[in-house]
Write an enzyme that holds these catalytic residues in place. Structure first.
Site, mmCIF file in Angstrom:
data_model
loop_
_atom_site.group_PDB
_atom_site.id
_atom_site.type_symbol
_atom_site.label_atom_id
_atom_site.label_comp_id
_atom_site.label_asym_id
_atom_site.label_seq_id
_atom_site.Cartn_x
_atom_site.Cartn_y
_atom_site.Cartn_z
ATOM 1 N N ASP A 101 -6.429 -39.722 -4.582
ATOM 2 C CA ASP A 101 -5.107 -39.274 -4.154
ATOM 3 C C ASP A 101 -4.869 -39.550 -2.666
ATOM 4 O O ASP A 101 -5.483 -38.918 -1.811
ATOM 5 C CB ASP A 101 -5.000 -37.778 -4.435
ATOM 6 C CG ASP A 101 -3.716 -37.164 -3.924
ATOM 7 O OD1 ASP A 101 -2.703 -37.895 -3.868
ATOM 8 O OD2 ASP A 101 -3.716 -35.961 -3.595
ATOM 9 N N ASP A 286 2.097 -42.501 -2.074
ATOM 10 C CA ASP A 286 1.266 -41.427 -2.617
ATOM 11 C C ASP A 286 0.788 -41.733 -4.036
ATOM 12 O O ASP A 286 1.556 -41.654 -4.991
ATOM 13 C CB ASP A 286 2.076 -40.126 -2.597
ATOM 14 C CG ASP A 286 1.245 -38.902 -2.942
ATOM 15 O OD1 ASP A 286 0.056 -39.060 -3.264
ATOM 16 O OD2 ASP A 286 1.787 -37.795 -2.888
#
Length: 406
Positions: A101, A286
């Site tokens: 992430d 992201d």
């Protein structure tokens, strides 16, 4: 006494300290809840404001992630996450599936001492079976848009032909609510800047850089939407880029704030008209967020332009028969246009024998010192190969090569 634990990535060596981590694509938490008829109740019970009030007493006083406004500063949208990779912790190795992430910076997995229902349905780290583990003793708490977790911290030695010493990580011992029960991943490995970390110490990639384990201070993601026969749906490459996975030149964008991988977005154009972000705004690249998110007013206008209608649980649905007539949406970054068609920004799901089409845009009001932030998640990144360069603090984007389905 310092604790030591072994962390072994399940990766493949190429050459010169390039490490490939295969990424799998699986149904998201949202898709699973919908298929089982549980989505509406889940969303009702897990609104962030209600969740915070209900469980705040379960966390240590002063937990940073529970401070007023903190949840709006950090974005975790794992309800829609689909791309996971495997790591191995401990001696002998214990396998875990994690989200890599770029929107966070901590590494955590569930602990064998976890008392939550979510942990019961996932692999848990058994510290007492690891000969190289010693307990660190400190506690941590992390707020997620779809839940919270509380844990204790340990230290580890990272080995996979390379060695990163004293890598701190979190053992989750409390994951209240049902947010993580349906998750196909066990934990999260954050790849953002150290400023995002709740856990003290260097993030994993920073430790690799500090100990000079990689030829280049770069990692890159390839995410595919194609339904292939083989299970691999993408790849994380540590230490460089793979020219075989993209076409054309790389467009380099400077990082404007070292927390998230934040860049400037010149504008957002819908069918040739630029009513959004016309004077420039900030965006986050992201990999931990599946959708494209932006300020509520702008996103509602986009939903209207693409003919998306709201449901009673806050999603936006589109008539699948109209997809061919929907407008193109173009993000202008560094003077270059990145265009998505409806085939890219509409999410298709089967519910029984019926096809449903959902908008890939989501309203999230997130503010930085430079103004409102947009979030370019996997809906965007499946079309573009993304490169994260810590050496020059920049993000590179190039057109991803899409596999041919035979």
């Amino acid at each position: 006494m310092r604790s030591v634990l072994l962390l072994l990535f399940i990766w493949t060596w190429t050459s010169s300290a390039l490490v490939r981590v295969p990424l799998k694509r699986v149904p998201s938490i949202r898709s699973q809840l919908r298929s089982e008829g549980l989505l509406q109740e889940f969303l009702k019970e897990n609104r962030p404001d209600m969740f915070g009030r209900r469980y705040s007493q379960c966390f240590p006083p002063g937990t940073p992630s529970l401070r007023l406004g903190r949840s709006s500063e950090k974005i975790y949208n794992f309800m829609d996450a689909q791309y996971f990779g495997d790591i191995t912790l401990g001696t002998p190795g214990q396998n875990f599936s994690v989200v890599f992430d770029t929107g966070s910076s901590d590494l955590w997995v569930p602990s064998t001492y976890c008392v939550s229902q979510a942990c019961a349905s996932h692999k848990r780290f058994r510290a007492f079976e690891s000969t190289s583990f010693r307990h660190d003793g400190r506690m941590f708490g992390i707020h997620y848009g779809s839940g919270h977790l509380l844990g204790v911290m340990g230290r580890q030695l990272t080995v996979a032909g390379m060695t990163a010493k004293n890598q701190e990580f979190g053992e989750s011992v409390y994951e209240p609510g049902s947010a993580f029960v349906m998750a196909r991943f066990d934990g999260v490995l954050g790849m953002g800047y150290p400023a995002l970390a709740e856990i003290l110490g260097n993030p994993v990639f920073d430790n690799m850089l500090a100990q000079k384990l990689l030829d280049q201070p770069v990692f890159s993601f390839y995410l595919s939407r194609k339904q292939l026969v083989e299970p691999q749906r993408g790849e994380l490459l540590l230490g460089g880029i793979d020219e075989a996975l993209y076409n054309g030149p790389i467009n380099w964008l400077p990082v404007t704030a070292k927390g998230y991988w934040q860049i400037k977005m010149d504008s957002l154009v819908v069918q040739g008209v630029s009513p959004f972000c016309s004077h420039g705004c900030q965006a986050i690249i992201d990999t931990g967020t599946s959708l494209i998110a932006g300020p509520t007013e702008d996103i509602l206008n986009i939903q209207q332009l693409i003919g998306a209608s709201p449901t009673n649980i806050g999603e936006f649905i589109i008539d699948c028969a109209r997809l061919i007539s929907l407008p193109r949406i173009t993000f202008v970054l560094g003077g270059k246009e990145y265009t998505l068609t409806s085939e890219h920004y509409v999410r298709k799901e089967m519910l029984g024998d019926r096809m449903l089409c959902f908008s890939g845009f989501q309203a999230v009001d997130m503010v930085s010192s430079e103004g409102p932030l947009w979030i370019l998640g996997d809906v965007f990144l499946t079309q573009f190969y993304s490169i994260f360069d810590r050496g020059q603090d920049r993000v590179g984007l190039a057109t991803a090569k899409q596999p041919v389905v035979v």
